[in-house]
Design a protein around this motif. Structure first.
Motif, PDB file in Angstrom:
ATOM      1  N   GLY A   1       0.796  -1.212   0.000  1.00 14.27           N
ATOM      2  CA  GLY A   1       0.000   0.000   0.000  1.00 14.27           C
ATOM      3  C   GLY A   1       0.828   1.260   0.000  1.00 14.27           C
ATOM      4  O   GLY A   1       0.331   2.337   0.275  1.00 14.27           O
ATOM      5  N   THR A   2       2.123   1.135  -0.324  1.00  7.10           N
ATOM      6  CA  THR A   2       2.952   2.334  -0.358  1.00  7.10           C
ATOM      7  C   THR A   2       4.094   2.109  -1.333  1.00  7.10           C
ATOM      8  O   THR A   2       4.579   0.997  -1.501  1.00  7.10           O
ATOM      9  CB  THR A   2       3.521   2.682   1.028  1.00  7.10           C
ATOM     10  OG1 THR A   2       4.494   3.693   0.874  1.00  7.10           O
ATOM     11  CG2 THR A   2       4.153   1.480   1.676  1.00  7.10           C
ATOM     12  N   TRP A   3       4.520   3.182  -1.996  1.00  7.39           N
ATOM     13  CA  TRP A   3       5.642   3.062  -2.927  1.00  7.39           C
ATOM     14  C   TRP A   3       6.932   2.837  -2.162  1.00  7.39           C
ATOM     15  O   TRP A   3       7.832   2.163  -2.619  1.00  7.39           O
ATOM     16  CB  TRP A   3       5.794   4.337  -3.748  1.00  7.39           C
ATOM     17  CG  TRP A   3       4.648   4.615  -4.655  1.00  7.39           C
ATOM     18  CD1 TRP A   3       3.628   5.492  -4.430  1.00  7.39           C
ATOM     19  CD2 TRP A   3       4.391   4.022  -5.926  1.00  7.39           C
ATOM     20  NE1 TRP A   3       2.764   5.479  -5.478  1.00  7.39           N
ATOM     21  CE2 TRP A   3       3.205   4.592  -6.412  1.00  7.39           C
ATOM     22  CE3 TRP A   3       5.055   3.069  -6.700  1.00  7.39           C
ATOM     23  CZ2 TRP A   3       2.673   4.237  -7.635  1.00  7.39           C
ATOM     24  CZ3 TRP A   3       4.527   2.718  -7.911  1.00  7.39           C
ATOM     25  CH2 TRP A   3       3.337   3.296  -8.375  1.00  7.39           C
ATOM     26  N   TRP A   4       6.995   3.469  -1.034  1.00 13.41           N
ATOM     27  CA  TRP A   4       8.266   3.450  -0.313  1.00 13.41           C
ATOM     28  C   TRP A   4       7.998   3.306   1.162  1.00 13.41           C
ATOM     29  O   TRP A   4       7.103   3.943   1.716  1.00 13.41           O
ATOM     30  CB  TRP A   4       9.031   4.768  -0.574  1.00 13.41           C
ATOM     31  CG  TRP A   4      10.327   4.798   0.129  1.00 13.41           C
ATOM     32  CD1 TRP A   4      10.599   5.431   1.307  1.00 13.41           C
ATOM     33  CD2 TRP A   4      11.520   4.149  -0.262  1.00 13.41           C
ATOM     34  NE1 TRP A   4      11.888   5.208   1.659  1.00 13.41           N
ATOM     35  CE2 TRP A   4      12.475   4.418   0.717  1.00 13.41           C
ATOM     36  CE3 TRP A   4      11.875   3.337  -1.345  1.00 13.41           C
ATOM     37  CZ2 TRP A   4      13.771   3.928   0.649  1.00 13.41           C
ATOM     38  CZ3 TRP A   4      13.157   2.850  -1.420  1.00 13.41           C
ATOM     39  CH2 TRP A   4      14.091   3.160  -0.434  1.00 13.41           C
ATOM     40  N   ALA A   5       8.756   2.448   1.821  1.00 15.24           N
ATOM     41  CA  ALA A   5       8.709   2.377   3.273  1.00 15.24           C
ATOM     42  C   ALA A   5      10.145   2.410   3.758  1.00 15.24           C
ATOM     43  O   ALA A   5      11.046   1.933   3.063  1.00 15.24           O
ATOM     44  CB  ALA A   5       8.034   1.085   3.718  1.00 15.24           C
TER      45      ALA A   5
END
Lengths: 218, 52, 242
Positions: free
Chosen positions: C118-122
């Motif tokens: 659910g995110t491009w980057w963590a």
């Protein structure tokens, strides 16, 4: 060695750049942050440890390119290289002198700036300790970066690109120690890691810096 | 022939497209520079033979 | 400049030139087989859906991104100890390949992470480490570009590579410590799928890894040859100007 240290310190004081500029830069960065993120006390106190560490790191970066550049321009660096003092010792002293002129004042000024950012009361001791233990490493890593780029005409920007990734571990552990101190958690582990990095840097990096200097003086 | 990619078709296809594009660009640039430098070197060598 | 300086590079070119078409051919064939197999003939994962297919690019690229740096480290050490020019030039030739591999790994990871996490980057340890590796590559290449004298550049980049390797490893562990410290064990699970994957996915993955490895070797050979020629050209031009 002591004579060289004294000479470097005297030069830094007389030029006025070392103490003044770095500290002023540190102050300005810290003052700019609330303008960027808003004046809420809770937000500021949450990010204060990280901001202080990043700002101190950038302030230390600012004066790095002068570590060897001045000596290189006026020709005293080759003299130092041929002196009985090994080049490794020269690098070590240069790093130490840089720390005394920038890292130490930054460390002492940091708690005062902590008030500006509404830092948690429990964090001040850890901030002082972690900066005192961590900034020497920044100076020594920077000395290595300065030694790499001493012969280049516009090495300042390149040196930032080379040095900043090397700062990552120190920054992580240093800021983590303050962060944990602020949250009331035990912060000894990251503090020990910072101290370890600093000692490792001073043990090993003078050799790398001296090797780079020899190449650049060839 | 196209497999059923379901909801994530865009992601999978863009990942493949981007990666293959980067790889092809890398290989292409390497080969182009290789050819260019080789031609230049040949020219320099030829000039050196002409005027020793 | 003695003739011996070119004796070794000449032999390198003579040996590598006939090898390059084979290595590159095998690499491309492996890539085609592995990727086509992976893309068309593997089932979807029950949890990740079709995004599991990204693994055939992501994992080999990440593998080569690290191996390229390791190869540069070894080549740098050889240059500092034995002073073989080919070694220094091979390290220089490998760096841009490493950059592209790191970029592919980061890019495919982001594209995979968008639907899955659910995110491009963590700021997950692995992701962060790769970003730092990317910065190291950029610094290394920038130093090569900045210095005119090839021997000085080779020496300084070699020293940087060695110091950088130590700090890269240090950063890797620091980052792991940092993220655990912030998230108290609730960090994004790195479900690469590689560990638990069964043979259906594994065989094409291995083919892709081998193909990426061959591609890396082939590219290093090509680029090193180019660097050797460029260096010789510069030396010749300098001599002719005199």
């Amino acid at each position: 060695m002591i004579a060289l240290l004294k000479r470097d310190l005297a030069l830094a004081v007389r030029a006025g750049g070392g103490f003044g500029l770095g500290l002023a830069f540190f102050l300005i960065v810290v003052v700019l942050v609330p303008f960027g993120v808003g004046p809420e006390a809770a937000v500021l106190s949450r990010i204060a440890p990280g901001i202080l560490w990043v700002a101190a790191l950038l302030a230390a970066l600012l004066s790095l390119d002068r570590i060897f550049a001045l000596d290189f321009e006026d020709g005293s660096l080759p003299l130092l290289a041929t002196s009985p003092l090994p080049l490794e010792g020269v690098a070590l002293i240069k790093g130490a002198a840089h720390w005394i002129t920038t890292g130490l004042p930054l460390t002492l000024a940091a708690p005062a700036l902590g008030f500006l950012l509404n830092m948690a009361p429990g964090a001040y001791l850890w901030l002082l300790l972690s900066l005192a233990l961590g900034t020497p490493a920044l100076s020594m890593i920077g000395t290595f970066g300065a030694a790499l780029t001493v012969g280049l005409r516009r090495g300042g920007l390149l040196m930032s690109l080379l040095v900043l990734p090397l700062y990552v571990p120190t920054l992580i552990f240093g800021a983590e120690a303050v962060q944990r101190g602020a949250a009331g958690l035990p912060a000894t582990t990251p503090l020990l890691m910072v101290a370890g990095i600093t000692l490792g840097c001073y043990a090993l990096l003078p050799f790398a810096a001296a090797a780079a200097l020899r190449v650049n003086l060839r | 022939m196209m497999p059923e990619l379901g909801d994530y078709a865009a992601e999978v296809l863009s990942a493949y497209a981007a990666s293959l594009l980067l790889l092809v660009a890398l290989v292409g640039l390497s080969l182009r520079r290789s050819r260019k430098v080789r031609a230049q070197l040949d020219a320099v060598e030829a000039r050196r033979k002409d005027a020793p | 400049m003695s003739i011996w300086e070119y004796a070794n590079p000449k032999k390198f070119i003579a040996t590598s030139t006939p090898l390059v078409p084979w290595v590159m051919g095998l690499a491309v064939a492996g890539l085609v087989v592995g990727l086509v197999w992976g893309f068309f003939f593997t089932p979807d994962d029950y949890r990740q859906g079709s995004t599991v297919k990204i693994i055939y690019l992501h994992v080999p690229a990440a593998l080569m991104a690290i191996n390229a740096w390791f190869m540069m480290l070894v080549a740098s050490l050889i240059w500092l100890v034995r002073r073989h020019h080919v070694s220094a030039l091979a390290a220089r030739a490998a760096a841009p390949i490493g950059v592209v591999m790191t970029l592919i790994a980061l890019l495919t990871g982001a594209i995979w992470g968008q639907p899955m996490w659910g995110t491009w980057w963590a700021w997950d340890p692995r992701l962060t480490s790769f970003l730092i590796l990317f910065l190291f590559y950029l610094g290394y290449i920038a130093l090569w570009e900045a210095i005119d004298d090839p021997d000085t550049a080779a020496d300084l980049t070699s020293v940087l590579c060695i110091v950088g390797s130590v700090f890269a490893v240090l950063s890797r562990y620091a980052v792991r410590f940092w993220n655990q410290g912030l998230h108290q064990g609730t960090s994004v699970p790195v479900a690469t799928g590689g560990r638990t994957v069964d043979d259906v996915f594994f065989v094409p993955l291995v083919i892709c890894m081998v193909a990426f490895g061959l591609l890396f070797v082939g590219l290093v050979l090509i680029r090193t040859t180019t660097e050797i020629r460029a260096r010789r050209m510069r030396a010749l031009e300098a001599r002719m100007r005199r």
